[in-house]
Design an enzyme around this catalytic site. Sequence first.
Site, PDB file in Angstrom:
ATOM      1  N   PRO A  79     -38.744-159.136  42.976  1.00  0.00           N
ATOM      2  CA  PRO A  79     -38.774-158.295  44.180  1.00  0.00           C
ATOM      3  C   PRO A  79     -39.949-157.321  44.103  1.00  0.00           C
ATOM      4  CG  PRO A  79     -36.998-157.615  42.709  1.00  0.00           C
ATOM      5  CD  PRO A  79     -37.597-158.843  42.106  1.00  0.00           C
ATOM      6  N   LEU A  80     -40.787-157.335  45.133  1.00  0.00           N
ATOM      7  CA  LEU A  80     -42.004-156.515  45.152  1.00  0.00           C
ATOM      8  C   LEU A  80     -42.049-155.692  46.426  1.00  0.00           C
ATOM      9  CD1 LEU A  80     -44.345-159.447  44.135  1.00  0.00           C
ATOM     10  CD2 LEU A  80     -43.901-157.459  42.693  1.00  0.00           C
TER      11      LEU A  80
ATOM     12  N   ALA B 150     -36.922-154.587  47.715  1.00  0.00           N
ATOM     13  CA  ALA B 150     -35.894-153.551  47.856  1.00  0.00           C
ATOM     14  C   ALA B 150     -35.712-153.203  49.327  1.00  0.00           C
ATOM     15  CB  ALA B 150     -36.307-152.308  47.065  1.00  0.00           C
TER      16      ALA B 150
ATOM     17  N   GLN C 248     -32.663-158.251  48.005  1.00  0.00           N
ATOM     18  CA  GLN C 248     -32.339-157.157  47.084  1.00  0.00           C
ATOM     19  C   GLN C 248     -31.893-155.938  47.898  1.00  0.00           C
ATOM     20  OE1 GLN C 248     -35.213-154.686  44.891  1.00  0.00           O
ATOM     21  NE2 GLN C 248     -34.354-155.559  43.016  1.00  0.00           N
TER      22      GLN C 248
ATOM     23  N   TYR D 123     -33.431-145.865  40.830  1.00  0.00           N
ATOM     24  CA  TYR D 123     -32.824-145.649  42.145  1.00  0.00           C
ATOM     25  C   TYR D 123     -31.334-145.351  41.956  1.00  0.00           C
ATOM     26  CZ  TYR D 123     -37.417-147.130  43.493  1.00  0.00           C
ATOM     27  OH  TYR D 123     -38.783-147.197  43.614  1.00  0.00           O
TER      28      TYR D 123
ATOM     29  N   GLY E 188     -44.098-161.006  39.021  1.00  0.00           N
ATOM     30  CA  GLY E 188     -44.367-160.039  40.074  1.00  0.00           C
ATOM     31  C   GLY E 188     -45.763-160.186  40.638  1.00  0.00           C
TER      32      GLY E 188
END
Length: 355
Positions: free
Chosen positions: A23-24, A56, A98, A179, A313
Amino acid sequence: MSVLFQPLQAGALLLPNRILMAPLTRCRAEDGHIPGDLMATYYAQRASAGLLIAEATMAIEGNSAFWHEPGIHNAAQVAGWKKVTAAVHKAGGRIVLQIWHGGRACHPLLNGGAQPVAPSALPIRNDEVHTPEGKKPYVTPRELRDDEIPAIVAGFRRAAENAKAAGFDGVEVHGANGYLLDQFLRDGTNKRRGPYGGPLENRARLLLEVLDAITAVWGGDRVGLRLSPLNGFNDMIDSDPVGLIAWLATRLNDYQLAYLHLMRGDFLGQQRGDVLTPARQHYKGVLIGNMGYTPAEAARTIEIGQLDAVAFGSAFLANPDLPARIKAGAQLNSPNPETFYSPGPEGYTDYPFMH
């Protein structure tokens, strides 16, 4: 490299190879945190990944930690993501979303003036956040009350339902990188008392309640979890990261998840330790590694059984056809950090494919 091209059964997901896209965060959503055609193109270009793990995405309104990140909390966002999942599926790919809450990494200028929330009233130090008014220091968050936590769990559940409506193949819970869920997990940021603070089983309570809620929507076999016990990003630290992962890896077996996605190191190079060995020792399911793997190292690590797959990534960011390039032994495009978070197609959808 042939081990990278063996299929992998990750819960209900059959992955054609073990080269996954991490996830980027790319900050390319349109106004209102809505995914548009540009995002659909970007993900579809990378559909040859064993699995695309989308960036995200805000589970709950009013918790923006980046400018122009996507959300999944309203109908317009669901409609935008439908374009993305349709484009990926048309290109033969698989994609999970995500889902995430920024916690203290959020900023009032991104959220209509609202103060961010966190397990404890501790701000992120020595860093700044991108806002519409330029880079600004993080603010001190407000400590969540115990009676506010069920609403956060319910928000994650709704996000999981919305991800299903948007056509995803599953979801990844973001429990990493400083987070909200990670802020509760690690004792450097969770100084609270009561049922969500103190010993590890209390600090993990919110994460496990979120997993309970999301697996009730999807079934465990379409849910992944990302953790980063060593990562110092967002001013994070834990007194016992190895103990944390050993305990969690054991506890997570109860969920029969699609996979556990583990970041092996610290972006900042401050905390060192081996979290992969205890994770592999205690976790019975599919284990995905991430952070700085070359294709050769990824293949070796899978060959010796330490991991089942590796998420790439920046290599995937710059090489939409990364699996084909690895297979051919071709040269990789270099990523341009200047365009990681800039608007528009430059440095996003214009990286060349192999000729």
